[in-house]
Design a protein around this motif. Structure first.
Motif, PDB file in Angstrom:
ATOM      1  N   UNK A  43       0.741  -1.280  -0.136  1.00  0.00           N
ATOM      2  CA  UNK A  43      -0.069  -0.121  -0.230  1.00  0.00           C
ATOM      3  C   UNK A  43       1.044   1.085  -0.036  1.00  0.00           C
ATOM      4  N   UNK A  44       1.937   1.210   0.857  1.00  0.00           N
ATOM      5  CA  UNK A  44       2.809   2.308   0.906  1.00  0.00           C
ATOM      6  C   UNK A  44       3.415   2.602  -0.554  1.00  0.00           C
ATOM      7  N   UNK A  45       3.902   1.692  -1.241  1.00  0.00           N
ATOM      8  CA  UNK A  45       4.514   1.910  -2.456  1.00  0.00           C
ATOM      9  C   UNK A  45       3.580   2.370  -3.633  1.00  0.00           C
ATOM     10  N   UNK A  46       2.213   1.896  -3.498  1.00  0.00           N
ATOM     11  CA  UNK A  46       1.291   2.511  -4.444  1.00  0.00           C
ATOM     12  C   UNK A  46       0.958   3.816  -4.040  1.00  0.00           C
ATOM     13  N   UNK A  47       0.712   4.038  -2.917  1.00  0.00           N
ATOM     14  CA  UNK A  47       0.477   5.533  -2.344  1.00  0.00           C
ATOM     15  C   UNK A  47       1.687   6.572  -2.647  1.00  0.00           C
ATOM     16  N   UNK A  48       2.706   6.151  -2.656  1.00  0.00           N
ATOM     17  CA  UNK A  48       3.982   6.906  -3.122  1.00  0.00           C
ATOM     18  C   UNK A  48       3.802   7.523  -4.417  1.00  0.00           C
ATOM     19  N   UNK A  49       3.257   6.585  -5.484  1.00  0.00           N
ATOM     20  CA  UNK A  49       3.054   7.041  -6.868  1.00  0.00           C
ATOM     21  C   UNK A  49       1.421   7.808  -6.598  1.00  0.00           C
ATOM     22  N   UNK A  50       0.539   7.646  -6.012  1.00  0.00           N
ATOM     23  CA  UNK A  50      -0.737   8.329  -6.168  1.00  0.00           C
ATOM     24  C   UNK A  50      -0.646   9.687  -5.402  1.00  0.00           C
ATOM     25  N   UNK A  51       0.309   9.789  -4.212  1.00  0.00           N
ATOM     26  CA  UNK A  51       0.455  10.862  -3.477  1.00  0.00           C
ATOM     27  C   UNK A  51       1.913  11.278  -3.289  1.00  0.00           C
ATOM     28  N   UNK A  52       2.493  12.194  -4.088  1.00  0.00           N
ATOM     29  CA  UNK A  52       3.810  12.464  -4.284  1.00  0.00           C
ATOM     30  C   UNK A  52       4.438  12.823  -2.876  1.00  0.00           C
ATOM     31  N   UNK A  53       3.751  13.316  -1.714  1.00  0.00           N
ATOM     32  CA  UNK A  53       4.187  13.862  -0.509  1.00  0.00           C
ATOM     33  C   UNK A  53       4.558  12.565   0.221  1.00  0.00           C
ATOM     34  N   UNK A  54       3.952  11.503   0.046  1.00  0.00           N
ATOM     35  CA  UNK A  54       4.446  10.236   0.977  1.00  0.00           C
ATOM     36  C   UNK A  54       5.845   9.674   0.246  1.00  0.00           C
ATOM     37  N   UNK A  55       6.051  10.089  -1.038  1.00  0.00           N
ATOM     38  CA  UNK A  55       7.276   9.576  -1.474  1.00  0.00           C
ATOM     39  C   UNK A  55       8.584  10.551  -1.137  1.00  0.00           C
ATOM     40  N   UNK A  56       8.353  11.543  -0.728  1.00  0.00           N
ATOM     41  CA  UNK A  56       9.402  12.394   0.024  1.00  0.00           C
ATOM     42  C   UNK A  56       9.938  12.113   1.077  1.00  0.00           C
ATOM     43  N   UNK A  57      10.975  13.103   1.486  1.00  0.00           N
ATOM     44  CA  UNK A  57      11.643  12.516   2.552  1.00  0.00           C
ATOM     45  C   UNK A  57      11.099  12.273   3.840  1.00  0.00           C
TER      46      UNK A  57
END
Length: 221
Positions: A43-57
């Motif tokens: 879910x985290x990996x998928x959310x990183x694509x959907x919500x760029x803020x989660x992919x940040x530092x």
């Protein structure tokens, strides 16, 4: 993750919520938790694509412990009867930024997102954004992809209008909120019937991304 073994274990834990029962089944718990952690990573990996803020530092995933903090509770049961995970873009341990929450267990499976009990400054900012940009919030809550899964805005609310706002304000019901939460509770039978529970949950998380984006944009201004 196959839900049936998890639900069976958690139902047993609810009926025998004590250390002896849990310790006898610690190996089973460890396997089930590892499976849930794999789901959370998906879910985290998928959310990183959907919500760029989660992919940040500042993006992080918290898979919560099963051990309850009973110090200030009348309920002294030592264990939670669900598994849960939280996904956010926040450096602190406290819930100080919008995020996504998944909880799985008998009688308590749900998918949610938002901001729980923001501090006084955050609350003022979000209310100001609603005052200025209610159309933006209404667009998020009225989108077909959102309405497919969620009924509307939830969370604790004031009984009266907050200080500084007219009780006749057209958005007063939104402005009364002290927490800004969207959630869907999922019946056990429906959860257990899913052949692809990961995808089932992800569809709902994806529908919540615009709502978290609205809150985050308000707080980042």
């Amino acid at each position: 993750m196959q839900l049936s073994p998890l639900f069976d274990f958690l139902a047993g834990l609810a009926a025998h919520n004590d250390r002896a029962w849990f310790q006898e089944r610690k190996a089973e718990y460890t396997r089930l938790r590892a499976d849930f952690e794999e789901d959370a990573a998906f879910w985290r990996q998928a959310l990183n694509r959907l919500d760029p803020a989660l992919a940040g530092p500042l993006g992080r995933t918290s898979v919560f412990r099963i051990y309850r903090d009973v110090r200030f509770s009348k309920n002294k049961d030592p264990y939670k009867t669900h598994f849960s995970a939280y996904f956010t873009a926040s450096a602190g341990k406290d819930v100080d930024a919008p995020g996504y929450y998944v909880q799985v267990g008998p009688g308590g499976t749900l998918v949610a997102a938002g901001l729980y009990q923001p501090d006084k400054a955050q609350l003022a900012i979000i209310r100001q954004e609603i005052d200025y940009n209610a159309a933006g919030l209404r667009a998020v809550l009225g989108a077909p992809g959102f309405r497919q899964y969620f009924a509307g805005l939830g969370g604790d609310r004031l009984k009266k209008a907050p200080a500084g706002y007219d009780p006749a304000h057209p958005e007063i019901e939104f402005l009364k909120h002290k927490s800004f939460i969207i959630s869907q509770e999922i019946p056990d039978a429906e959860a257990l019937a899913q052949q692809d529970f990961r995808g089932y949950v992800l569809a709902r998380l994806g529908a919540l991304v615009p709502f978290c984006g609205f809150l985050r944009e308000a707080l980042d201004q």
